[in-house]
Design a protein around this motif. Structure first.
Motif, short mmCIF file in Angstrom:
data_model
loop_
_atom_site.label_atom_id
_atom_site.label_comp_id
_atom_site.label_asym_id
_atom_site.label_seq_id
_atom_site.Cartn_x
_atom_site.Cartn_y
_atom_site.Cartn_z
N ALA A 107 0.83 -1.21 0.00
CA ALA A 107 0.00 0.00 0.00
C ALA A 107 0.86 1.26 0.00
CB ALA A 107 -0.93 0.00 1.20
N TYR A 108 2.04 1.16 0.58
CA TYR A 108 2.98 2.29 0.62
C TYR A 108 3.94 2.29 -0.57
CZ TYR A 108 1.58 3.60 5.35
OH TYR A 108 0.88 4.03 6.45
N GLU A 109 3.76 1.30 -1.46
CA GLU A 109 4.60 1.15 -2.65
C GLU A 109 6.08 1.01 -2.28
OE1 GLU A 109 3.64 3.94 -5.81
OE2 GLU A 109 1.64 4.16 -4.93
N LYS A 110 6.36 0.23 -1.26
CA LYS A 110 7.72 0.00 -0.80
C LYS A 110 8.14 -1.43 -1.14
CE LYS A 110 7.79 4.04 1.10
NZ LYS A 110 8.79 4.95 1.58
N PRO A 111 9.34 -1.61 -1.65
CA PRO A 111 9.82 -2.96 -1.98
C PRO A 111 10.06 -3.79 -0.72
CG PRO A 111 11.58 -1.37 -2.27
CD PRO A 111 10.35 -0.59 -1.94
N VAL A 112 9.64 -5.04 -0.77
CA VAL A 112 9.80 -5.96 0.34
C VAL A 112 10.70 -7.11 -0.09
CG1 VAL A 112 8.59 -7.61 1.84
CG2 VAL A 112 7.54 -5.39 1.32
N TYR A 113 11.65 -7.45 0.78
CA TYR A 113 12.53 -8.59 0.56
C TYR A 113 12.22 -9.59 1.67
CZ TYR A 113 14.76 -5.37 -2.60
OH TYR A 113 14.98 -4.49 -3.63
N HIS A 114 11.61 -10.72 1.28
CA HIS A 114 11.17 -11.69 2.29
C HIS A 114 12.04 -12.92 2.29
CE1 HIS A 114 8.99 -14.01 -0.87
NE2 HIS A 114 8.74 -12.81 -1.36
N PHE A 115 12.39 -13.36 3.51
CA PHE A 115 13.23 -14.54 3.71
C PHE A 115 12.41 -15.82 3.76
CE2 PHE A 115 16.28 -11.35 4.92
CZ PHE A 115 17.52 -11.92 4.74
N ASN A 147 5.36 -2.13 -8.67
CA ASN A 147 4.38 -1.81 -9.69
C ASN A 147 3.13 -1.26 -9.00
OD1 ASN A 147 2.03 -2.21 -11.42
ND2 ASN A 147 3.40 -3.33 -12.79
N LYS A 148 2.91 0.04 -9.13
CA LYS A 148 1.81 0.72 -8.43
C LYS A 148 0.46 0.13 -8.80
CE LYS A 148 -0.16 5.26 -7.54
NZ LYS A 148 -0.01 6.71 -7.70
N ASP A 149 0.23 -0.14 -10.08
CA ASP A 149 -1.05 -0.68 -10.53
C ASP A 149 -1.32 -2.06 -9.90
OD1 ASP A 149 -3.43 -0.66 -12.29
OD2 ASP A 149 -2.40 -2.35 -13.26
N PHE A 154 -3.97 -5.60 -6.06
CA PHE A 154 -3.82 -6.63 -5.04
C PHE A 154 -4.55 -6.23 -3.75
CE2 PHE A 154 -1.16 -8.43 -1.49
CZ PHE A 154 -1.64 -9.72 -1.60
N ILE A 155 -4.33 -5.00 -3.30
CA ILE A 155 -5.00 -4.52 -2.08
C ILE A 155 -6.51 -4.48 -2.29
CG2 ILE A 155 -5.21 -2.57 -0.51
CD1 ILE A 155 -2.33 -3.03 -0.23
N SER A 156 -6.94 -4.06 -3.45
CA SER A 156 -8.38 -4.03 -3.76
C SER A 156 -8.97 -5.44 -3.69
CB SER A 156 -8.61 -3.43 -5.15
OG SER A 156 -9.97 -3.53 -5.50
N TYR A 157 -8.26 -6.42 -4.24
CA TYR A 157 -8.72 -7.81 -4.19
C TYR A 157 -8.87 -8.27 -2.74
CZ TYR A 157 -8.44 -12.86 -3.98
OH TYR A 157 -8.67 -14.16 -3.65
N LEU A 158 -7.86 -8.00 -1.91
CA LEU A 158 -7.92 -8.43 -0.51
C LEU A 158 -9.12 -7.81 0.20
CD1 LEU A 158 -4.17 -8.26 0.57
CD2 LEU A 158 -5.51 -10.31 0.03
N ILE A 159 -9.33 -6.52 0.02
CA ILE A 159 -10.40 -5.81 0.71
C ILE A 159 -11.78 -6.19 0.18
CG2 ILE A 159 -11.43 -3.52 1.08
CD1 ILE A 159 -8.52 -2.44 1.22
#
Length: 194
Positions: A107-115, A147-149, A154-159
């Motif tokens: 939602a904040y358009e921040k890149p996440v690196y997940h382990f 990717n902002k779009d 994705f957030i719209s789908y979840l909500i």
């Protein structure tokens, strides 16, 4: 304002936000994937603090509120007292095992690196990493561009299609020696999706 409060007016500072989860949480016990365990994740984060020491990157970390034994890292700033939204706003990148903060980061358009194994894994929003060296290489080379779009979709789908919504009363009880457990009672669903 948080970035300025923590690091002054330096223009070159980039912030890596490390989100810590509860060591006894189901996700940290069963969905660690390539990192293997919560303790392995903590060990890799200690390495990250050393590897980024003489760079433009600064590290902040937030312990999970239910964790009893709070983690501490050298060369990093504890931001437990700050709101997650303020931290995400200030951050340039986020790393975690598989925390739901990864969804908020989209939602904040921040890149996440997940382990670990994240249900929200998507190459246009985040990237899997397996160790400290790989994370640092990714941060130094070129940050993932969110990717902002796709983030909005994705957030719209979840909500609108996936999440249920309810009001409830919250309580806590001791779960393990490492963490408490949050308990939701008197749940009153407003929207229930199955």
């Amino acid at each position: 304002n948080l970035k300025r409060r923590l690091f002054g007016d330096s223009q070159n500072v980039k912030i890596l936000f490390i989100t810590l989860q509860s060591p006894s949480d189901t996700t940290t016990n069963f969905f660690c994937d390539q990192i293997g365990s919560y303790q392995n994740f903590i060990n890799e984060i200690h390495k990250v603090t050393v590897l980024l020491e003489n760079t433009d990157w600064r590290i902040v970390y937030k312990n999970h509120p239910l964790t009893i034994d709070k983690a501490q890292f050298d060369n990093a700033i504890n931001v437990d007292e700050y709101h997650i939204g303020d931290i995400l706003d200030a951050a340039d990148a986020i790393t975690l095992i598989n925390s739901g903060v990864g969804v908020l980061a989209a939602a904040y358009e921040k890149p996440v690196y997940h382990f670990g194994k994240a249900f929200y894994a998507n190459p246009d929003l985040n990237k899997a990493v397996s160790n400290a060296e790989e994370l640092v290489e990714q941060l130094q080379a070129n940050l993932l561009e969110v990717n902002k779009d796709k983030s909005i979709r994705f957030i719209s789908y979840l909500i609108n299609n996936f999440y249920s919504f309810a009001s409830w009363k919250r309580a806590e009880r001791k779960h393990t020696e490492q963490a408490n457990m949050s308990i939701s009672v008197d749940i009153d669903y407003e929207i229930l999706r199955v």
